[in-house]
Structures are given as structure tokens and as C-alpha cells.
Design an enzyme around this catalytic site. Sequence first.
Site, short mmCIF file in Angstrom:
data_model
loop_
_atom_site.label_atom_id
_atom_site.label_comp_id
_atom_site.label_asym_id
_atom_site.label_seq_id
_atom_site.Cartn_x
_atom_site.Cartn_y
_atom_site.Cartn_z
N PHE A 11 0.83 -1.21 0.00
CA PHE A 11 0.00 0.00 0.00
C PHE A 11 0.87 1.27 0.00
CE2 PHE A 11 -2.11 2.81 3.37
CZ PHE A 11 -2.75 3.63 2.44
N LEU A 35 6.31 -9.97 -2.72
CA LEU A 35 4.94 -10.21 -3.21
C LEU A 35 4.22 -11.23 -2.34
CD1 LEU A 35 5.25 -10.12 -7.14
CD2 LEU A 35 4.70 -8.27 -5.55
N GLU A 84 5.44 -7.41 7.42
CA GLU A 84 4.09 -7.90 7.67
C GLU A 84 3.44 -6.78 8.47
OE1 GLU A 84 2.42 -10.53 6.67
OE2 GLU A 84 4.07 -11.46 5.60
N GLU A 127 2.71 2.68 16.52
CA GLU A 127 2.29 1.59 17.42
C GLU A 127 3.40 1.17 18.38
OE1 GLU A 127 -0.08 -1.57 16.03
OE2 GLU A 127 -1.23 -0.31 14.68
N TYR A 150 2.63 -7.66 16.20
CA TYR A 150 3.05 -6.76 15.10
C TYR A 150 3.86 -5.60 15.67
CZ TYR A 150 2.80 -2.70 12.04
OH TYR A 150 3.14 -1.58 11.32
N VAL A 206 -17.35 -3.82 13.80
CA VAL A 206 -16.67 -2.81 14.62
C VAL A 206 -16.20 -3.48 15.91
CG1 VAL A 206 -16.99 -0.67 15.92
CG2 VAL A 206 -18.00 -0.92 13.63
N ARG A 273 -10.64 -6.76 19.58
CA ARG A 273 -9.30 -7.27 19.26
C ARG A 273 -8.55 -7.49 20.58
NH1 ARG A 273 -5.74 -3.26 15.61
NH2 ARG A 273 -6.58 -4.42 13.87
N HIS A 276 -6.24 -4.65 22.35
CA HIS A 276 -6.54 -3.51 21.46
C HIS A 276 -6.11 -2.17 22.05
CE1 HIS A 276 -9.96 -1.88 18.62
NE2 HIS A 276 -8.76 -1.40 18.32
P1 NAD Z 1 1.49 -3.63 3.23
O1 NAD Z 1 1.20 -4.85 4.01
O2 NAD Z 1 0.43 -3.04 2.37
O3 NAD Z 1 2.76 -3.88 2.29
C1 NAD Z 1 3.90 -4.56 2.74
C2 NAD Z 1 4.74 -4.92 1.52
O4 NAD Z 1 5.94 -5.56 1.98
C3 NAD Z 1 4.05 -5.91 0.57
O5 NAD Z 1 4.23 -5.48 -0.77
C4 NAD Z 1 4.77 -7.23 0.82
O6 NAD Z 1 4.80 -8.08 -0.32
C5 NAD Z 1 6.15 -6.73 1.20
N1 NAD Z 1 6.91 -7.68 2.04
C6 NAD Z 1 6.50 -8.28 3.18
N2 NAD Z 1 7.48 -9.07 3.67
C7 NAD Z 1 8.54 -8.94 2.83
C8 NAD Z 1 9.85 -9.48 2.83
N3 NAD Z 1 10.25 -10.33 3.77
N4 NAD Z 1 10.69 -9.12 1.83
C9 NAD Z 1 10.29 -8.27 0.85
N5 NAD Z 1 9.05 -7.74 0.81
C10 NAD Z 1 8.18 -8.07 1.80
O7 NAD Z 1 2.02 -2.57 4.30
P2 NAD Z 1 1.85 -0.98 4.34
O8 NAD Z 1 0.61 -0.63 5.05
O9 NAD Z 1 2.12 -0.44 3.00
O10 NAD Z 1 3.08 -0.61 5.32
C11 NAD Z 1 4.38 -0.41 4.79
C12 NAD Z 1 5.31 -0.09 5.95
O11 NAD Z 1 4.88 1.07 6.64
C13 NAD Z 1 5.40 -1.20 7.00
O12 NAD Z 1 6.72 -1.28 7.45
C14 NAD Z 1 4.49 -0.69 8.12
O13 NAD Z 1 4.88 -1.21 9.35
C15 NAD Z 1 4.72 0.80 8.02
N6 NAD Z 1 3.61 1.65 8.49
C16 NAD Z 1 2.34 1.45 8.02
C17 NAD Z 1 1.32 2.31 8.43
C18 NAD Z 1 -0.10 2.13 7.92
O14 NAD Z 1 -1.02 2.80 8.42
N7 NAD Z 1 -0.36 1.29 6.94
C19 NAD Z 1 1.58 3.35 9.34
C20 NAD Z 1 2.90 3.50 9.81
C21 NAD Z 1 3.90 2.66 9.37
O1 DAU Z 2 -0.83 3.25 13.60
C1 DAU Z 2 -0.12 2.76 12.50
C2 DAU Z 2 -0.58 1.35 12.20
O2 DAU Z 2 -1.89 1.48 11.64
C3 DAU Z 2 0.34 0.62 11.23
O3 DAU Z 2 1.59 0.44 11.85
C4 DAU Z 2 -0.25 -0.74 10.82
O4 DAU Z 2 0.56 -1.35 9.85
C5 DAU Z 2 -1.64 -0.50 10.26
O5 DAU Z 2 -2.24 -1.74 9.94
C6 DAU Z 2 -2.51 0.27 11.24
O6 DAU Z 2 -2.81 -0.54 12.40
P1 DAU Z 2 -4.28 -0.53 13.07
O7 DAU Z 2 -4.44 -1.75 13.86
O8 DAU Z 2 -4.54 0.78 13.74
O9 DAU Z 2 -5.18 -0.55 11.73
P2 DAU Z 2 -6.49 -1.38 11.34
O10 DAU Z 2 -6.97 -0.80 10.05
O11 DAU Z 2 -6.29 -2.84 11.43
O12 DAU Z 2 -7.50 -0.96 12.48
C7 DAU Z 2 -7.83 0.39 12.72
C8 DAU Z 2 -8.80 0.43 13.89
O13 DAU Z 2 -10.04 -0.14 13.48
C9 DAU Z 2 -8.35 -0.37 15.09
O14 DAU Z 2 -8.76 0.30 16.28
C10 DAU Z 2 -9.10 -1.69 14.96
C11 DAU Z 2 -10.38 -1.27 14.31
N1 DAU Z 2 -11.02 -2.27 13.41
C12 DAU Z 2 -10.24 -2.82 12.42
C13 DAU Z 2 -10.78 -3.75 11.57
C14 DAU Z 2 -9.93 -4.38 10.49
C15 DAU Z 2 -12.36 -2.61 13.55
O15 DAU Z 2 -13.06 -2.07 14.43
N2 DAU Z 2 -12.88 -3.53 12.69
C16 DAU Z 2 -12.16 -4.13 11.72
O16 DAU Z 2 -12.69 -4.99 10.98
#
Ligand code: NAD
Ligand code: DAU
Length: 336
Positions: A11, A35, A84, A127, A150, A206, A273, A276
Amino acid sequence: MNVLITGGCGFIGSNLVKYLRRVRPDWTLVNLDKLTYAGNLENLKELEGDPQHIFVRGDVANRELVEHLLSVHRIDAVMHLAAESHVDRSILGPEAFIQANVLGTQQLLEASRVRGIKRFLMVSTDEVYGSLGPTGFFTETSPLQPSSPYSASKTSSDLLALAWHHTFGLDVVVTRCSNNYGRYQFPEKLIPLMVVNALHDKPLPVYGDGGNVRDWLHVEDHCSALLTALEKGRAGQVYNIGGNSERKNIEIVKAILGLLNKPESLIKYVKDRPGHDRRYAIDPTKIRTELGWTPSHTFEQGIQETVRWYVDNSAWWERVMSGAYRQYFETQYRTR
Ligand code: NAD
Ligand code: DAU
């Protein structure tokens, strides 16, 4: 500049690759991605044939491959996003998180040290700080108190990166960002999951009372902050990234239903969760004042555009919601 981006098909990674191709057109980007279920090359379709985006399928834990890429492409900097990333999956199966996030990061750091990389940007998360009460904000000096497998694995990788700076002199910058939203987010995370379920008139699960708070940032604002930290951050420093946009989960879910003109009767409160975290809220003063970064999207506008994108791109999420994802999705539902 030649930059190795890990996780560039996920993403944030795919949004980052496209953002950098736009704003730094002379850079060459090597995209190393395993991937997994979350990585999707389709996210980067518009870069097909672009000689300055080189995709390599592989694991960050594969030291030989990483060292080869760093030297053959004369990499100057690494932006490490591969991980992950989903908390619920880490509760169902923590092992993959330790493997990718902890051991994978260690191999990447060591390869970067050996190959003399000039800058290593570690993309961490808010987190790592654990949960807040109803008031206060996370600053860069807040205690690290991760709650889930995580977040514990991300805290480990964050601290390993800082250790590689302090002990081995690797030029490391760590960023800790709040929750991202936007295009191409895998539909296991709150916002896309709720949109997809609502479009199918399926229940919107939720967790708990829906009162948990997250601090939302548009993914493109995260990308601009990562570039700022890469170019201007001081070695050994940590920068929080956030847009001062706290919302309760239930507010988001209701906003999505409103935008889609769907009834609130679709909301289904389900078992919480485990472990949580109640509230996240970032104090982004350091990156704003020291590095001059500011976000450019408001949540109200960003969520509207994001929901519209999922409505207009059902073919994308229909394709990703298959195979391994479906299996996981069903396990999640069986346990709630
Ligand atoms: P995502 O799960 O959408 O994407 C992760 C990507 O990493 C995927 O393309 C997957 O194929 C790849 N990957 C996983 N394991 C791998 C490995 N061993 N070697 C090579 N590639 C690998 O995650 P995202 O939401 O895009 O998050 C990206 C980064 O940002 C992560 O490190 C996450 O912890 C961090 N982050 C995410 C958020 C959020 O809200 N999504 C917020 C803060 C930080
Ligand atoms: O804060 C940064 C983090 O945000 C990143 O490091 C993580 O990679 C990213 O996945 C995200 O973690 P969260 O656990 O906050 O995101 P998630 O979208 O899973 O959940 C957001 C909130 O919504 C959380 O309080 C749990 C709640 N939730 C989530 C899901 C999937 C629900 O209530 N129902 C759901 O089905």
C-alpha cells in the site's frame, strides 16, 4: 540518486514509488518486494516499461540477494518499508512477523553496513508507543510499550536500526507514522474493509465499543514526509509523522456509510481485538519545525476521495480479495 525501496508493491510502498517517480524523476528506484498476499504489482501498472523503476521479487532476509542489488545498482540510500503489517494477522500467527520484520530488517541493515550505504530510512510506526489515555500525544521520547506481536516486531526493527547507527555508524533515520489511508490499501484494514463490506451490504464489524481512536494521515502526506526525512533528517534521529486528525473508529464507519448512502443498521459490534490499543495521537512538532514538513490533505476531503476511488476501482479489490486473503478472512470471521 539510486534508491532501494523495500516493500514497494504494498500500500504505502506503491504510493511512494509513484510519488518519487513524479517528484524526483532523475532517481532510479530498485523495488525489492517478496509479493506476499499484500504485495501487488498491479499497483504499479502505470510504471510498466519505465527504465528507472526496477522491480525485483525477493525477500529482504535474503542477504546474498540484497548485497548483490546494493552493489550492482550502486545504491545510495535504502527506504525500508517491507513488513508484515496487519495487527490481526499477527495475533493469529506471529511467526511471519518476527521473520520478516525482525530478522529481515537485521539482514537488510547488515547488508547496508557492509556495502557502505549512505542513508538508511527505517519506516516505523506509532504503534511502538503502545496506547494513550484520553489525553496527551506521542512524542519521539515517549516510552516504547508495544502491545501486539506486530507492534513488538516493529519496535524490534526500529531499535535494531538505531543500534546499527550507534554501534556501527550506519547513517540511519527512523520515522514513526500514524494510520495511513488512501488508494491501494489492502481491504483487510479498517477503511477499505468497511467500504467493500458496505458496497456488498454485508455487516461492518466494529471491534469492541467502536470508541478506539486512530490518528489518520493521507498516504501521500506520509510519502512526502518520508522523502523529507530521507533528504533532510539528521542521522540517528527519530521523527514522528502525523496530521493531527484523530477519529473514533465508529465515526469513520458512520462517515463511510454516509458517503455510500448505506444504512447504519449494517454496523455490527463484534468481539474486541485482544490487547486492542485504545488511542493513538502523534505530536508531529519535530518534523514540522526541524525539517519543514507539512501535510497537504484534510481528512474530510481525503476520505471522500478514497471512498470514491474504491467505488470506481472494484476490479482492483475484487482481484486482491482472493486466494490466501479469503482464507485468512474466513478465519477472522470464525473467531469472532
Ligand atoms: P502492506 O502490508 O500493504 O505492504 C507490505 C509490503 O511488503 C508488501 O508489498 C509485501 O509483499 C512486502 N513484504 C513483506 N514481507 C517482505 C519481505 N520479507 N521481503 C520483501 N518484501 C516483503 O504494508 P503498508 O501498510 O504499506 O506498510 C508499509 C510499511 O509502513 C510497514 O513497514 C508498516 O509497518 C509501516 N507503516 C504502516 C502504516 C499504515 O497505516 N499502513 C503506518 C505507519 C507505518
Ligand atoms: O498506527 C499505525 C498502524 O496502523 C500501522 O503500523 C499498521 O501497519 C496499520 O495496519 C494500522 O494498524 P491498526 O491496527 O490501527 O489498523 P487497522 O486498520 O487494522 O484498524 C484500525 C482500527 O479499526 C483499530 O482500532 C481496529 C479497528 N477495526 C479494524 C478492523 C480491520 C475494527 O473495528 N474492525 C475491523 O474490521
